[in-house]
Write an enzyme that holds these catalytic residues in place. Sequence first.
Site, PDB file in Angstrom:
ATOM      1  N   GLU A  39       0.809  -1.194  -0.051  1.00  0.00           N
ATOM      2  CA  GLU A  39       0.139  -0.338   0.684  1.00  0.00           C
ATOM      3  C   GLU A  39       0.841   1.572  -0.180  1.00  0.00           C
ATOM      4  O   GLU A  39       0.698   2.281  -0.210  1.00  0.00           O
ATOM      5  CB  GLU A  39      -1.320   0.474   1.066  1.00  0.00           C
ATOM      6  N   ASP A  40       2.233   1.455   0.505  1.00  0.00           N
ATOM      7  CA  ASP A  40       2.392   2.773   0.605  1.00  0.00           C
ATOM      8  C   ASP A  40       3.852   2.456   0.429  1.00  0.00           C
ATOM      9  O   ASP A  40       5.022   3.363   0.525  1.00  0.00           O
ATOM     10  CB  ASP A  40       2.354   2.820   2.241  1.00  0.00           C
TER      11      ASP A  40
END
Length: 184
Positions: free
Chosen positions: A70-71
């Site tokens: 996600e990051d």
Amino acid sequence: MSTISHNGTPLAEIIKCVNFAAVKHKNQRRKDPEQTPYINHPIGVAFLLVEGGIDNLAVLQAAVLHDTVEDTHTSNEELVREFGPEVAGIVAEVTDNKSLSKEERKRLQIVKAPLASQEAKLVKLADKLYNLRDLDRATPFGWTPNRVNEYFHWAAKVVAGCRGTNDFLEKELDKLFAKRKVAI
């Protein structure tokens, strides 16, 4: 349990995950006033699971890796290669699709929580507990008290979909919800 191993020990697999996540998150900081290194978060999420009595290697690995796709510039395929399909699958279950709006991502977390695997629910509960403890301790840079309050109320809806998964994590979350007067 994960079957990928370099020397057969769960400890080695956990350290491999911590190293992988540390490299991936190396330039990231939390939004707290101290700008805590981001890697503290996934390590803390894994530790909350240990405190909650979880010893499932794949769950602990997924906790350490839960924000990499996600990051950071990490693909699910990379996680499959490095840590196997079970760990990558748990991470995929707790990963938001960043191409969607923030509102839609938050809505989907509420909708998907009850449908998640037991393993993903454990990571989700520990992640929410870590984040809520952080929010209770300090307001992130750029957040208003109202935004903090909204996050608590939204998190309670996500947690509701994970109830019955782990008594320790749920009781710790309930303490924070009670302190903030959030209906559960």
